[in-house]
Design a protein around this motif. Structure first.
Motif, short mmCIF file in Angstrom:
data_model
loop_
_atom_site.label_atom_id
_atom_site.label_comp_id
_atom_site.label_asym_id
_atom_site.label_seq_id
_atom_site.Cartn_x
_atom_site.Cartn_y
_atom_site.Cartn_z
N ALA A 163 50.60 54.15 35.12
CA ALA A 163 49.57 54.75 35.99
C ALA A 163 48.35 53.86 36.12
N ASP A 164 47.99 53.14 35.06
CA ASP A 164 46.83 52.25 35.14
C ASP A 164 47.09 51.08 36.10
N ALA A 165 48.32 50.56 36.08
CA ALA A 165 48.69 49.50 37.01
C ALA A 165 48.61 50.02 38.45
N PHE A 166 49.05 51.24 38.66
CA PHE A 166 49.01 51.84 40.00
C PHE A 166 47.58 51.98 40.49
N ARG A 167 46.69 52.43 39.62
CA ARG A 167 45.29 52.59 40.00
C ARG A 167 44.67 51.23 40.34
N ASN A 168 44.97 50.22 39.55
CA ASN A 168 44.46 48.88 39.85
C ASN A 168 45.02 48.36 41.17
N PHE A 169 46.28 48.64 41.42
CA PHE A 169 46.90 48.25 42.68
C PHE A 169 46.17 48.90 43.86
N LEU A 170 45.88 50.21 43.75
CA LEU A 170 45.19 50.91 44.84
C LEU A 170 43.83 50.29 45.11
N ARG A 171 43.12 49.89 44.06
CA ARG A 171 41.80 49.27 44.24
C ARG A 171 41.92 47.97 45.03
N GLY A 172 42.89 47.15 44.66
CA GLY A 172 43.07 45.88 45.35
C GLY A 172 43.60 46.05 46.76
N TYR A 173 44.51 47.00 46.94
CA TYR A 173 45.07 47.26 48.27
C TYR A 173 43.99 47.77 49.22
N ASP A 174 43.09 48.59 48.69
CA ASP A 174 41.99 49.12 49.50
C ASP A 174 41.12 47.97 50.01
N ALA A 175 40.86 46.98 49.17
CA ALA A 175 40.04 45.83 49.58
C ALA A 175 40.73 45.02 50.67
N ALA A 176 42.04 44.81 50.51
CA ALA A 176 42.79 44.06 51.53
C ALA A 176 42.76 44.79 52.87
N VAL A 192 34.70 40.41 46.43
CA VAL A 192 36.16 40.37 46.38
C VAL A 192 36.68 40.06 44.98
N GLU A 193 35.83 39.56 44.10
CA GLU A 193 36.29 39.19 42.77
C GLU A 193 36.82 40.40 42.00
N THR A 194 36.16 41.56 42.16
CA THR A 194 36.60 42.75 41.43
C THR A 194 38.00 43.19 41.83
N PRO A 195 38.31 43.37 43.12
CA PRO A 195 39.69 43.75 43.46
C PRO A 195 40.72 42.68 43.13
N LEU A 196 40.33 41.41 43.19
CA LEU A 196 41.26 40.36 42.76
C LEU A 196 41.61 40.53 41.29
N ASN A 197 40.59 40.80 40.47
CA ASN A 197 40.84 41.02 39.04
C ASN A 197 41.65 42.29 38.80
N GLU A 232 35.74 29.20 44.86
CA GLU A 232 35.94 29.15 43.40
C GLU A 232 36.58 30.44 42.88
N ILE A 233 36.12 31.58 43.41
CA ILE A 233 36.69 32.87 42.99
C ILE A 233 38.15 32.97 43.41
N LEU A 234 38.45 32.57 44.64
CA LEU A 234 39.83 32.62 45.13
C LEU A 234 40.72 31.66 44.36
N GLU A 235 40.20 30.46 44.08
CA GLU A 235 40.98 29.48 43.33
C GLU A 235 41.30 30.01 41.93
N LYS A 236 40.32 30.60 41.28
CA LYS A 236 40.52 31.14 39.94
C LYS A 236 41.62 32.21 39.94
N ALA A 237 41.59 33.10 40.93
CA ALA A 237 42.58 34.17 41.01
C ALA A 237 43.97 33.61 41.28
N LEU A 238 44.06 32.67 42.20
CA LEU A 238 45.37 32.12 42.55
C LEU A 238 45.94 31.26 41.42
N LYS A 239 45.09 30.53 40.72
CA LYS A 239 45.58 29.76 39.57
C LYS A 239 46.13 30.69 38.50
#
Length: 326
Positions: A163-176, A192-197, A232-239
């Motif tokens: 359920a925690d993974a699902f909640r985190n997914f919803l947060r990121g999906y909402d940002a996209a 955008v750093e928060t939903p990426l994380n 830098e934020i995007l690079e960090k997330a993608l790496k």
């Protein structure tokens, strides 16, 4: 005899109470609406609340949580007038800091002055799945429909048992979704750093579930396209994504796109080469690699790579035009 038109139902984003995340409320209503759309014959139309504000000398799109309570009936009436819906659904999500919550869902008919039904669901921390399943089941029953067989299992219905993974997914999906619907005209305070994380955490919480990883790649793609966030934020997330899923070409390809967008063609070539090693017959990767090689001053390599891309491309083989300019 002709068939009756399907019932037209408008689903408003659920409101979020004070200290409750609006992203979760919005996405819960969207999730239930999508289930209803896919598994009933009704016409289900989820709406979005997005307003326009002026920032930095231009218009920007802002997500709106209309109230920290349930909507006033005057507002419901205005939506009936705008949409000509037969019925309308709204709701309210209230959560405690510990993660317990109450979900209230109301049904309205265009010929009634009060809700025709109000349903309230309570859950303990970690108990959101059972509440969503019950709410979706009762939603579908109103439409003379049922959840598909197998949806009693969390992995089938939600993609994950975490359920925690699902909640985190919803947060990121909402940002996209926000970036896409706003066409990049997000408010200046959007981070955008928060939903990426959130999405990276969801990937780590359930590595077998593809949803968060795919959404992470899509979120970074949208950020690159619309220049949202800093490199830098995007690079960090993608790496981090390529560390967690080192054998998935999509992460390396997205990283290469980021480097290309900031004119770091050497790093772009290295990332595209890694993606090509993992998916050697994917023409989009090969074509993009060839263009990066040309930008880096490697015309012979670019020609060779583009010719290989053309081998795998279906007609009309777009890399032919690129090759003509190499």
């Amino acid at each position: 005899a002709g068939t009756l038109d399907p019932m037209n139902i408008v689903v408003l984003p659920f409101n979020a109470a004070a200290d409750t995340e609006p992203a979760l409320a919005r996405q819960l209503s969207a999730f239930i609406a999508e289930l209803a759309r896919n598994h009933s014959e009704a016409s289900i139309n989820p709406l979005n609340f997005m307003g326009q504000i002026e920032q930095d000398g231009g218009p920007r799109a802002a997500l709106i949580n209309p109230s920290d309570g349930l909507n006033e009936f005057q507002m419901i009436n205005s939506f009936f007038a705008q949409t000509h819906a037969d019925q309308l659904v709204d709701g309210l999500l209230e959560e405690t800091e510990a993660g317990a919550g109450t979900l209230t869902i109301r049904w309205f008919s265009n010929d009634q002055d009060e809700p025709i039904e109000t349903l309230e669901y309570q859950y303990l921390p970690g108990g959101m799945f059972a509440t969503i399943r019950t709410a979706a089941t009762e939603f579908l029953k109103r439409l003379d429909a049922d959840l598909p067989e197998g949806f009693d299992k969390d992995e089938e219905m939600f993609g994950t048992a975490n359920a925690d993974a699902f909640r985190n997914f919803l947060r990121g999906y909402d940002a996209a979704q926000y970036i896409e619907k706003a066409q990049g005209r997000v408010v200046t305070e959007f981070d955008v750093e928060t939903p990426l994380n959130n999405l990276l955490e969801a990937v780590e919480q359930d590595s077998d579930w593809e949803g968060p990883y795919v959404t992470l790649i899509e979120l970074t793609r949208l950020c690159i396209m619309f220049r949202v966030g800093n490199a830098e934020i995007l690079e960090k997330a993608l790496k981090k994504a390529t560390e967690v899923e080192a054998d998935d070409a999509r992460g390396w390809f997205a990283l290469g796109q980021l480097y290309g967008a900031v004119n770091d063609h050497e790093s772009a070539v290295k990332s595209f080469e890694k993606a090509s090693q993992l998916e050697p017959e994917e023409p989009q990767i090969l074509s993009t690699l060839g263009q990066a090689q040309f930008a880096l001053g490697m015309p012979a390599n670019a020609e060779r790579t583009l010719k290989k891309a053309i081998e795998f491309e279906p007609s009309p083989k777009p890399s032919l035009d690129i090759l003509a300019n190499v």
